[in-house]
Write an enzyme that holds these catalytic residues in place. Structure first.
Site, mmCIF file in Angstrom:
data_model
loop_
_atom_site.group_PDB
_atom_site.id
_atom_site.type_symbol
_atom_site.label_atom_id
_atom_site.label_comp_id
_atom_site.label_asym_id
_atom_site.label_seq_id
_atom_site.Cartn_x
_atom_site.Cartn_y
_atom_site.Cartn_z
ATOM 1 C CB ALA A 31 -0.958 -0.004 1.177
ATOM 2 C CG HIS A 33 2.204 6.278 1.696
ATOM 3 N ND1 HIS A 33 3.325 6.883 2.206
ATOM 4 C CD2 HIS A 33 1.768 5.411 2.657
ATOM 5 C CE1 HIS A 33 3.572 6.428 3.428
ATOM 6 N NE2 HIS A 33 2.651 5.516 3.718
ATOM 7 C CG HIS A 36 5.949 3.259 1.554
ATOM 8 N ND1 HIS A 36 4.581 3.394 1.614
ATOM 9 C CD2 HIS A 36 6.299 2.534 2.646
ATOM 10 C CE1 HIS A 36 4.126 2.763 2.675
ATOM 11 N NE2 HIS A 36 5.144 2.243 3.324
ATOM 12 N N GLY A 150 11.524 4.580 7.846
ATOM 13 C CA GLY A 150 10.966 5.890 8.114
ATOM 14 C C GLY A 150 11.004 6.255 9.591
ATOM 15 N NE ARG A 190 -3.033 0.072 10.477
ATOM 16 C CZ ARG A 190 -1.866 -0.527 10.689
ATOM 17 N NH1 ARG A 190 -0.762 0.199 10.663
ATOM 18 N NH2 ARG A 190 -1.785 -1.833 10.896
#
Length: 286
Positions: A31, A33, A36, A150, A190
Site C-alpha cells: 500500500a 505512498h 515510501h 521511516g 492507513r
C-alpha cells in the site's frame, strides 16, 4: 524510472546475476505512498547508478494482534510496483506467507526486550517481536549493505537499530524523515481508511506535536502538557509521551537534550501514530 523486476521467492530474488555495487533495501507492508517513495529515492541516491535497490512488500501476520486489521490491510501490488519503479527500485520482493514462514509460524523469534514493551509495545503486545523477526529474516534474504526505514515509526526504528547493534548484523540502518501531507498529516497506508470528518480529527496529532515543540524551551512537562491540551476534547489518545530517543522510557522533569514526543490515538476504527524529535532546552519553572 527503473524497469522494476518482481520476485516472489528467495530463488527469484537471486536470479539477477549482473554485477552491481551497493545493495540497499526498503522494507514495507505494501500500500505504498509518497512516504515510501521518499525511502526508495533515498536508497537510490545512496547506492548510486551502479547500486541495487530492493523493496520488500510483505504483510507480516506476526505483527498483527487479535482484533487488528490484518485481513483488511490494503494489498495493492500493481500500484506498488509502479511507484517502486518510478522512485528508483530495481526489484520488488513480494513473497507469500508460506515463502517467509515455511512450515507455519516460526518457533524461534527475536524478542524486542524492555523497549518493545512500552508505548506501541504496551498497546500491541507481541507486535515488535513479530516485526523484528521478519526484519531479521528479510535482512538475511536480501543481504543489503544498508537499509532505509521511516522515522514516523520511531520506536520501530530504534528497535531495529538496537537489534542490528546487539546481534552484529552487517548492515547500516538509515532513518528518513517523516513525509507529511500539505496540511501536516503524516503519510500512512492507513490514512485511506479515514472518512473526511475523521481525517480532520486526525490532524490534531500533528497539531499536538507542533504545540509541544513550541514549548521545548519551557521543560519536559510543558511540552507534554501543550500536546495534551490540543488533543483534549478532540480525541482520547492511547498515549502522549516524551521519551528517551534510545530506550523510549519517559524523560525526567528536568531533562535537557534530545527527546521524542510520541502520540498514538484511534480515529474512528483507525489507529494512527506520529512523533517529533525535539531538543529540550528549558527547565521547569518553579
Amino acid at each position: 524510472m527503473t524497469a522494476v523486476r518482481l520476485a516472489r521467492t528467495a530463488a527469484e530474488l537471486t536470479e539477477d546475476t549482473r554485477p552491481y555495487g551497493l545493495r540497499a533495501v526498503v522494507m514495507t507492508m505494501g500500500a505504498l505512498h509518497q512516504g515510501h517513495a521518499a525511502l526508495i529515492r533515498a536508497a537510490r541516491e545512496f547506492v548510486g547508478p551502479t547500486g541495487h535497490v530492493v523493496v520488500t512488500v510483505f504483510v507480516n501476520p506476526l505483527q498483527f494482534g487479535a482484533g487488528e486489521d490484518l485481513d483488511r490491510y490494503p494489498r495493492t501490488l500493481d500500484a506498488d510496483l509502479e511507484l517502486s519503479g518510478e522512485a528508483g527500485a530495481d526489484v520488488v520482493f513480494a513473497p507469500s506467507v508460506d515463502e517467509v514462514y515455511p512450515g507455519g509460524e516460526p518457533r524461534v523469534r527475536i524478542t524486542a526486550g524492555p523497549t518493545g514493551a512500552v508505548l506501541e509495545g504496551a498497546s500491541r503486545p507481541g507486535h515488535f517481536d513479530g516485526m523484528l523477526t521478519v526484519v531479521a529474516k528479510l535482512l538475511h534474504l536480501t543481504a543489503p549493505k544498508v537499509a532505509f526505514f521511516g522515522e514516523k515509526d520511531a520506536q520501530q526504528l530504534a528497535l531495529i537499530r538496537r537489534m542490528v547493534r546487539d546481534l552484529n548484523f552487517p548492515v547500516e540502518i538509515v532513518g528518513v524523515p517523516t513525509v507529511r501531507e500539505p496540511d501536516g498529516l503524516a503519510r500512512s497506508s492507513r490514512n485511506r481508511y479515514l472518512s473526511e470528518a475523521e481525517r480532520e480529527i486526525a490532524l490534531s496529532l500533528s497539531r499536538a506535536l507542533d504545540a509541544g515543540a513550541r514549548r521545548a524551551g519551557d521543560g519536559a512537562g510543558a511540552v507534554r502538557a501543550a500536546a495534551e491540551d490540543v488533543l483534549r476534547g478532540v480525541l482520547k489518545p492511547d498515549y502522549v509521551e516524551l521519551v528517551d530517543i534510545d530506550d523510549f522510557t519517559p524523560v525526567a522533569a528536568d531533562h535537557a537534550g534530545p527527546a521524542i514526543l510520541a502520540i498514538a490515538a484511534r480515529v474512528g476504527a483507525t489507529r494512527l501514530i506520529d512523533n517529533a524529535r525535539l531538543t529540550i532546552t528549558g527547565v521547569p519553572r518553579s
